[in-house]
Write a protein that holds these residues in place. Structure first.
Motif, short mmCIF file in Angstrom:
data_model
loop_
_atom_site.label_atom_id
_atom_site.label_comp_id
_atom_site.label_asym_id
_atom_site.label_seq_id
_atom_site.Cartn_x
_atom_site.Cartn_y
_atom_site.Cartn_z
N GLU A 74 -7.42 -3.18 3.70
CA GLU A 74 -6.58 -2.09 3.22
C GLU A 74 -5.73 -1.40 4.28
O GLU A 74 -4.62 -0.98 4.00
CB GLU A 74 -7.44 -1.05 2.50
CG GLU A 74 -8.08 -1.60 1.25
CD GLU A 74 -8.94 -0.60 0.52
OE1 GLU A 74 -8.88 0.60 0.85
OE2 GLU A 74 -9.68 -1.01 -0.38
N ASN A 75 -6.22 -1.23 5.47
CA ASN A 75 -5.52 -0.41 6.47
C ASN A 75 -4.94 -1.22 7.61
O ASN A 75 -4.73 -0.70 8.70
CB ASN A 75 -6.47 0.67 7.01
CG ASN A 75 -6.88 1.63 5.91
OD1 ASN A 75 -6.06 2.08 5.13
ND2 ASN A 75 -8.17 1.92 5.85
N ARG A 98 0.86 -1.17 0.00
CA ARG A 98 0.00 0.00 0.00
C ARG A 98 0.90 1.22 0.00
O ARG A 98 1.65 1.45 0.94
CB ARG A 98 -0.88 0.01 1.25
CG ARG A 98 -1.74 1.24 1.31
CD ARG A 98 -2.69 1.17 2.48
NE ARG A 98 -3.41 2.42 2.49
CZ ARG A 98 -3.63 3.13 3.57
NH1 ARG A 98 -3.21 2.70 4.73
NH2 ARG A 98 -4.28 4.25 3.51
N ASN A 99 0.82 1.99 -1.06
CA ASN A 99 1.59 3.23 -1.16
C ASN A 99 0.86 4.30 -0.37
O ASN A 99 -0.19 4.78 -0.79
CB ASN A 99 1.74 3.63 -2.63
CG ASN A 99 2.61 4.85 -2.82
OD1 ASN A 99 2.74 5.68 -1.91
ND2 ASN A 99 3.18 4.98 -3.99
N VAL A 125 -2.50 0.50 -6.34
CA VAL A 125 -2.51 -0.36 -7.52
C VAL A 125 -2.31 -1.82 -7.12
O VAL A 125 -3.01 -2.70 -7.61
CB VAL A 125 -1.40 0.09 -8.51
CG1 VAL A 125 -1.24 -0.90 -9.65
CG2 VAL A 125 -1.70 1.48 -9.04
N ARG A 126 -1.37 -2.07 -6.25
CA ARG A 126 -1.07 -3.46 -5.86
C ARG A 126 -2.23 -4.08 -5.07
O ARG A 126 -2.55 -5.25 -5.26
CB ARG A 126 0.23 -3.54 -5.07
CG ARG A 126 1.45 -3.06 -5.84
CD ARG A 126 1.67 -3.84 -7.11
NE ARG A 126 2.87 -3.36 -7.80
CZ ARG A 126 3.09 -3.55 -9.07
NH1 ARG A 126 2.21 -4.18 -9.82
NH2 ARG A 126 4.19 -3.10 -9.63
N TYR A 174 1.71 -5.36 4.32
CA TYR A 174 1.57 -4.34 3.28
C TYR A 174 2.76 -3.44 2.98
O TYR A 174 2.64 -2.56 2.15
CB TYR A 174 0.30 -3.55 3.45
CG TYR A 174 0.19 -2.48 4.51
CD1 TYR A 174 1.25 -2.02 5.26
CD2 TYR A 174 -1.05 -1.90 4.75
CE1 TYR A 174 1.10 -1.03 6.20
CE2 TYR A 174 -1.22 -0.91 5.69
CZ TYR A 174 -0.14 -0.49 6.41
OH TYR A 174 -0.31 0.49 7.34
N ASN A 175 3.90 -3.66 3.56
CA ASN A 175 5.08 -2.94 3.10
C ASN A 175 6.34 -3.56 3.71
O ASN A 175 6.26 -4.40 4.60
CB ASN A 175 4.99 -1.43 3.36
CG ASN A 175 4.87 -1.06 4.81
OD1 ASN A 175 5.40 -1.74 5.67
ND2 ASN A 175 4.18 0.03 5.08
N PRO A 176 7.52 -3.15 3.25
CA PRO A 176 8.76 -3.79 3.71
C PRO A 176 9.00 -3.71 5.22
O PRO A 176 9.57 -4.64 5.80
CB PRO A 176 9.86 -3.03 2.95
CG PRO A 176 9.19 -2.56 1.70
CD PRO A 176 7.78 -2.22 2.13
N GLN A 177 8.57 -2.63 5.87
CA GLN A 177 8.86 -2.50 7.31
C GLN A 177 8.19 -3.59 8.14
O GLN A 177 8.57 -3.81 9.28
CB GLN A 177 8.48 -1.10 7.82
CG GLN A 177 7.02 -0.78 7.90
CD GLN A 177 6.34 -1.18 9.21
OE1 GLN A 177 6.99 -1.43 10.21
NE2 GLN A 177 5.04 -1.26 9.19
#
Length: 189
Positions: A144-145, A122-123, A130-131, A158-161
Motif C-alpha cells: 500500500e505505501n 492510491r488516493n 478503492v483501486r 501507485y499514481n501518475p507521477q
C-alpha cells in the motif's frame, strides 16, 4: 502523462549516449484497438499499430500499460480478453510488464498477479483506496505505501507521477543500471 514517459525515456536512451555508453536499440511501438485512441480527458492519440494487426508479439521485449479513468472507457479495453491474453503471454515468457497507476488492474484482471506483490492507484486524500482493494480482490498482495513495486518481471506503481520512474526502471531492465542512470542525468532527473 502516463504513456509519454516511456516514449521519452526510451527515445533519449536510443538517441543520446551521454558520452560514456552505447546507444540503446529500443523502439517504442504504441498500440490500440483502433488507429486513433481517445485517452483520458478526451485527448486523441494516433498509435503506431492496431493490436489485431500484430501477428506475433515474440519480437517484443516488454509491455507498458498506462492507467486511465473509468469514465473515459479505460476498463472496457484494459479488461478485455484480448488484453488479458496479451498480458498472460508476456508473463508466461517472463517478459517485462510495466504499469502506471491503475494499469496494474489490467494485470490483476488477467490473473497474473495472484499471490504476487503489486500496487495500484492510491488516493492520498482518503484512508481507504478503492483501486488498491480491487487489486487485492484480484488476488494480488498489495503493497500500500510503496510508490513502485517490482515482483520478478512485473513493475507496478501507485499514481501518475511515478510514470517516468517506472520507465527508467524498465529501461534498466532492458539495458543495464548504468544506461538508466546516464539517461536520467541527461533528462535532468
Amino acid at each position: 502523462m502516463e504513456f509519454t514517459p516511456f516514449v521519452d525515456v526510451m527515445g533519449w536512451a536510443r538517441e543520446d549516449d551521454g558520452g560514456d555508453d552505447e546507444k540503446a536499440d529500443i523502439r517504442v511501438i504504441t498500440c490500440g484497438f483502433n488507429k486513433m485512441v481517445t485517452s483520458t480527458f478526451g485527448v486523441t492519440v494516433q498509435v503506431d499499430e492496431i493490436l489485431s494487426d500484430i501477428k506475433s508479439f515474440d519480437e517484443y521485449d516488454a509491455l507498458a500499460i498506462p492507467g486511465g479513468f473509468e469514465n473515459y472507457s479505460f476498463y472496457e479495453e484494459a479488461y478485455s480478453e484480448v488484453v488479458s491474453q496479451l498480458i498472460r503471454d508476456f508473463d508466461s515468457k517472463n517478459k517485462f510488464i510495466a504499469t502506471v497507476c491503475v494499469g496494474a488492474l489490467a494485470l490483476g484482471k488477467s490473473g497474473i498477479l495472484k499471490g504476487r506483490n503489486a500496487t495500484t492507484y492510491r488516493n492520498n486524500l482518503r484512508q481507504h483506496s478503492v483501486r488498491q482493494q480491487q487489486l487485492k480482490d484480484f488476488g494480488a498482495n498489495v503493497i500500500e505505501n510503496q510508490s513502485i513495486v517490482i515482483d520478478n518481471n512485473i513493475i507496478t506503481s501507485y499514481n501518475p507521477q511515478t510514470a517516468p520512474y517506472v520507465a527508467f526502471k524498465l529501461l534498466e531492465f532492458l539495458t543495464n543500471e548504468n544506461k538508466a542512470k546516464t539517461t536520467k542525468i541527461l533528462m535532468g532527473f
